[in-house]
Write a protein that holds these residues in place. Structure first.
Motif, PDB file in Angstrom:
ATOM      1  N   VAL B  15      61.492  23.203  44.762  1.00 49.76           N
ATOM      2  CA  VAL B  15      61.422  23.963  46.009  1.00 49.76           C
ATOM      3  C   VAL B  15      62.572  24.975  46.026  1.00 49.76           C
ATOM      4  CG1 VAL B  15      61.618  23.824  48.521  1.00 49.76           C
ATOM      5  CG2 VAL B  15      60.274  22.120  47.275  1.00 49.76           C
ATOM      6  N   GLY B  16      62.236  26.208  46.373  1.00 49.80           N
ATOM      7  CA  GLY B  16      63.229  27.266  46.421  1.00 49.80           C
ATOM      8  C   GLY B  16      63.322  28.092  45.146  1.00 49.80           C
ATOM      9  N   ASP B  17      62.676  27.631  44.063  1.00 49.16           N
ATOM     10  CA  ASP B  17      62.711  28.355  42.796  1.00 49.16           C
ATOM     11  C   ASP B  17      61.866  29.623  42.853  1.00 49.16           C
ATOM     12  OD1 ASP B  17      62.852  25.672  40.273  1.00 49.16           O
ATOM     13  OD2 ASP B  17      64.366  26.518  41.631  1.00 49.16           O
ATOM     14  N   ARG B  18      62.118  30.472  41.875  1.00 42.32           N
ATOM     15  CA  ARG B  18      61.283  31.649  41.619  1.00 42.32           C
ATOM     16  C   ARG B  18      60.353  31.288  40.461  1.00 42.32           C
ATOM     17  NH1 ARG B  18      62.554  37.454  41.907  1.00 42.32           N
ATOM     18  NH2 ARG B  18      61.370  38.603  40.339  1.00 42.32           N
ATOM     19  N   VAL B  19      59.060  31.508  40.669  1.00 40.99           N
ATOM     20  CA  VAL B  19      58.047  31.152  39.680  1.00 40.99           C
ATOM     21  C   VAL B  19      57.335  32.425  39.229  1.00 40.99           C
ATOM     22  CG1 VAL B  19      55.809  30.009  39.393  1.00 40.99           C
ATOM     23  CG2 VAL B  19      57.684  28.819  40.552  1.00 40.99           C
ATOM     24  N   THR B  20      57.137  32.538  37.911  1.00 41.84           N
ATOM     25  CA  THR B  20      56.474  33.725  37.369  1.00 41.84           C
ATOM     26  C   THR B  20      55.318  33.320  36.469  1.00 41.84           C
ATOM     27  OG1 THR B  20      58.520  35.017  37.432  1.00 41.84           O
ATOM     28  CG2 THR B  20      56.770  35.805  35.976  1.00 41.84           C
ATOM     29  N   ARG B  61      56.457  36.062  50.163  1.00 38.75           N
ATOM     30  CA  ARG B  61      57.100  35.494  48.985  1.00 38.75           C
ATOM     31  C   ARG B  61      56.207  35.606  47.745  1.00 38.75           C
ATOM     32  NH1 ARG B  61      55.719  31.017  52.057  1.00 38.75           N
ATOM     33  NH2 ARG B  61      54.295  29.501  51.066  1.00 38.75           N
ATOM     34  N   PHE B  62      54.938  35.946  47.957  1.00 36.72           N
ATOM     35  CA  PHE B  62      54.025  36.193  46.843  1.00 36.72           C
ATOM     36  C   PHE B  62      54.031  37.694  46.516  1.00 36.72           C
ATOM     37  CE2 PHE B  62      52.130  32.054  46.588  1.00 36.72           C
ATOM     38  CZ  PHE B  62      52.103  31.564  47.882  1.00 36.72           C
ATOM     39  N   SER B  63      54.060  38.015  45.226  1.00 32.31           N
ATOM     40  CA  SER B  63      54.020  39.421  44.837  1.00 32.31           C
ATOM     41  C   SER B  63      53.405  39.579  43.451  1.00 32.31           C
ATOM     42  CB  SER B  63      55.421  40.035  44.853  1.00 32.31           C
ATOM     43  OG  SER B  63      56.243  39.406  43.884  1.00 32.31           O
ATOM     44  N   GLY B  64      53.004  40.811  43.149  1.00 30.18           N
ATOM     45  CA  GLY B  64      52.420  41.109  41.850  1.00 30.18           C
ATOM     46  C   GLY B  64      52.930  42.432  41.318  1.00 30.18           C
ATOM     47  N   PHE B  73      52.625  37.709  38.277  1.00 31.84           N
ATOM     48  CA  PHE B  73      52.510  37.150  39.619  1.00 31.84           C
ATOM     49  C   PHE B  73      53.759  36.330  39.877  1.00 31.84           C
ATOM     50  CE2 PHE B  73      50.472  35.388  43.310  1.00 31.84           C
ATOM     51  CZ  PHE B  73      50.801  34.049  43.336  1.00 31.84           C
ATOM     52  N   THR B  74      54.407  36.558  41.017  1.00 31.68           N
ATOM     53  CA  THR B  74      55.679  35.901  41.305  1.00 31.68           C
ATOM     54  C   THR B  74      55.631  35.212  42.660  1.00 31.68           C
ATOM     55  OG1 THR B  74      56.906  37.524  39.997  1.00 31.68           O
ATOM     56  CG2 THR B  74      58.162  36.222  41.586  1.00 31.68           C
ATOM     57  N   ILE B  75      56.171  34.011  42.690  1.00 30.74           N
ATOM     58  CA  ILE B  75      56.407  33.309  43.954  1.00 30.74           C
ATOM     59  C   ILE B  75      57.920  33.180  44.083  1.00 30.74           C
ATOM     60  CG2 ILE B  75      55.935  31.299  45.386  1.00 30.74           C
ATOM     61  CD1 ILE B  75      53.683  30.547  43.444  1.00 30.74           C
ATOM     62  N   ARG B  76      58.479  33.813  45.097  1.00 29.37           N
ATOM     63  CA  ARG B  76      59.908  33.657  45.390  1.00 29.37           C
ATOM     64  C   ARG B  76      60.070  32.513  46.371  1.00 29.37           C
ATOM     65  NH1 ARG B  76      61.676  36.991  48.571  1.00 29.37           N
ATOM     66  NH2 ARG B  76      59.800  38.165  49.081  1.00 29.37           N
ATOM     67  N   GLN B  79      57.539  26.970  47.871  1.00 26.81           N
ATOM     68  CA  GLN B  79      57.394  26.008  48.967  1.00 26.81           C
ATOM     69  C   GLN B  79      56.428  24.885  48.570  1.00 26.81           C
ATOM     70  OE1 GLN B  79      59.222  26.264  52.035  1.00 26.81           O
ATOM     71  NE2 GLN B  79      60.251  27.611  50.567  1.00 26.81           N
ATOM     72  N   PRO B  80      56.553  23.719  49.184  1.00 23.32           N
ATOM     73  CA  PRO B  80      55.652  22.610  48.834  1.00 23.32           C
ATOM     74  C   PRO B  80      54.168  22.965  48.985  1.00 23.32           C
ATOM     75  CG  PRO B  80      57.487  21.813  50.142  1.00 23.32           C
ATOM     76  CD  PRO B  80      57.589  23.312  50.147  1.00 23.32           C
ATOM     77  N   GLU B  81      53.851  23.808  49.943  1.00 21.72           N
ATOM     78  CA  GLU B  81      52.442  24.184  50.171  1.00 21.72           C
ATOM     79  C   GLU B  81      51.907  25.149  49.117  1.00 21.72           C
ATOM     80  OE1 GLU B  81      54.947  24.664  52.289  1.00 21.72           O
ATOM     81  OE2 GLU B  81      54.829  26.618  53.314  1.00 21.72           O
ATOM     82  N   ASP B  82      52.784  25.586  48.203  1.00 19.94           N
ATOM     83  CA  ASP B  82      52.341  26.488  47.135  1.00 19.94           C
ATOM     84  C   ASP B  82      51.790  25.736  45.931  1.00 19.94           C
ATOM     85  OD1 ASP B  82      55.231  28.630  47.736  1.00 19.94           O
ATOM     86  OD2 ASP B  82      53.269  28.541  48.750  1.00 19.94           O
ATOM     87  N   ILE B  83      51.814  24.417  45.989  1.00 24.78           N
ATOM     88  CA  ILE B  83      51.233  23.624  44.907  1.00 24.78           C
ATOM     89  C   ILE B  83      49.756  23.930  44.810  1.00 24.78           C
ATOM     90  CG2 ILE B  83      50.750  21.280  44.085  1.00 24.78           C
ATOM     91  CD1 ILE B  83      53.713  22.424  44.035  1.00 24.78           C
ATOM     92  N   ALA B  84      49.361  24.458  43.640  1.00 20.61           N
ATOM     93  CA  ALA B  84      47.991  24.936  43.473  1.00 20.61           C
ATOM     94  C   ALA B  84      47.832  25.411  42.034  1.00 20.61           C
ATOM     95  CB  ALA B  84      47.712  26.098  44.432  1.00 20.61           C
ATOM     96  N   THR B  85      46.617  25.814  41.722  1.00 19.01           N
ATOM     97  CA  THR B  85      46.356  26.507  40.465  1.00 19.01           C
ATOM     98  C   THR B  85      46.110  27.981  40.790  1.00 19.01           C
ATOM     99  OG1 THR B  85      45.427  24.532  39.440  1.00 19.01           O
ATOM    100  CG2 THR B  85      44.903  26.641  38.420  1.00 19.01           C
ATOM    101  N   TYR B  86      46.737  28.853  40.027  1.00 22.90           N
ATOM    102  CA  TYR B  86      46.653  30.286  40.262  1.00 22.90           C
ATOM    103  C   TYR B  86      45.884  30.950  39.111  1.00 22.90           C
ATOM    104  CZ  TYR B  86      50.033  29.379  43.908  1.00 22.90           C
ATOM    105  OH  TYR B  86      50.646  28.891  45.037  1.00 22.90           O
ATOM    106  N   TYR B  87      45.018  31.882  39.486  1.00 24.00           N
ATOM    107  CA  TYR B  87      44.180  32.580  38.509  1.00 24.00           C
ATOM    108  C   TYR B  87      44.334  34.093  38.655  1.00 24.00           C
ATOM    109  CZ  TYR B  87      41.589  28.161  38.060  1.00 24.00           C
ATOM    110  OH  TYR B  87      41.219  26.849  37.842  1.00 24.00           O
ATOM    111  N   CYS B  88      44.445  34.773  37.532  1.00 23.01           N
ATOM    112  CA  CYS B  88      44.266  36.215  37.560  1.00 23.01           C
ATOM    113  C   CYS B  88      42.785  36.520  37.346  1.00 23.01           C
ATOM    114  CB  CYS B  88      45.123  36.910  36.511  1.00 23.01           C
ATOM    115  SG  CYS B  88      44.702  36.525  34.794  1.00 23.01           S
ATOM    116  N   GLN B  89      42.381  37.697  37.781  1.00 21.07           N
ATOM    117  CA  GLN B  89      40.977  38.113  37.635  1.00 21.07           C
ATOM    118  C   GLN B  89      40.913  39.610  37.429  1.00 21.07           C
ATOM    119  OE1 GLN B  89      38.962  39.178  41.069  1.00 21.07           O
ATOM    120  NE2 GLN B  89      37.718  40.315  39.607  1.00 21.07           N
TER     121      GLN B  89
END
Lengths: 121, 107
Positions: B15-20, B61-64, B73-76, B79-89
């Motif tokens: 939690v609080g990390d930056r994810v790319t 906090r979501f950006s591209g 795709f970046t999540i700054r 948050q716990p609610e960001d647990i998910a699978t992310y897809y580009c299209q």
């Protein structure tokens, strides 16, 4: 509120056919392109097919080209997917999705909850 | 056909990390790249369209972004609610749409 309700899924033998339907409500259906997207068990998303607002442009994934046919009935606010020559690898949850645009196939903005198709003998 | 290679296939962060997450196109393409979030048992949700445009109501906090054939795709501030699978299209002008393989984000 936009609602997309899929139906027609079920268990079918390899080589047989199945027709999926999607009933749309809560928006002006004939203004938007529509799509079918599927997700195999434990797998990622795969776009299957899309159709523009007036059926003037349709697209298919290579994996279903020649076997599946998308269509729509704007008078009935409905989208269809005729699936022929089904294979075990077609087993998936099939989602109906609404685009943002009408004349282009680009985005999946609203989604239904999906209908499960299982192809097995 | 254009192939989209998404990486990593999964990641674990705090939690609080930056994810790319990255999607690499097999050739140069226009800004025809969208990002989706799919939570377990739910239908996907469009987060970002055309590389960097945030869909209405999506947290900032979501950006591209993109650099050449690499789309990020970046999540700054994860948050716990960001647990998910992310897809580009990706979509093209020949009515062909393609998803990346997906990235499962765990905490």
């Amino acid at each position: 509120e936009v609602q997309l309700v899929e139906s027609g899924g079920g268990l079918v033998q390899p080589g047989r056919s199945l027709r999926l339907s999607c009933a749309a409500s809560g928006f002006t259906y004939d203004n938007f392109a529509m799509h079918w997207v599927r997700q195999g068990p434990g797998k990622g998303l795969e776009w299957v097919s899309g159709i523009t607002w007036n059926s003037g442009n349709v697209g298919y994934a290579d994996s279903v080209k020649g076997r599946f046919t998308i269509s729509r009935d704007n008078a009935k606010n409905s989208l269809y997917l005729q699936m022929n020559s089904l294979r075990p690898e077609d087993t998936a949850v099939y989602y109906c999705a609404k685009d943002i645009l009408g004349g282009e196939l680009r985005y999946f903005f609203e989604w239904g909850q999906g209908t499960l198709v299982t192809v097995s003998s | 056909d254009i192939q989209m290679t998404q990486s990593p296939s999964s990641l674990s962060a705090s939690v609080g990390d930056r994810v790319t997450i990255t999607c690499q196109a097999s050739q140069d393409i226009p800004n025809y790249l969208n990002w989706y979030q799919q939570k377990p048992g739910k239908a996907p949700k469009l987060l970002i369209y055309d590389v960097s445009n945030l869909e209405t109501g999506v947290p900032s906090r979501f950006s591209g972004s993109r650099s050449g054939t690499d789309f990020t795709f970046t999540i700054r501030n994860l948050q716990p609610e960001d647990i998910a699978t992310y897809y580009c299209q990706h979509y093209d002008n020949l009515s062909l749409l393609t998803f990346g393989g997906g990235t499962k984000v765990e905490i």
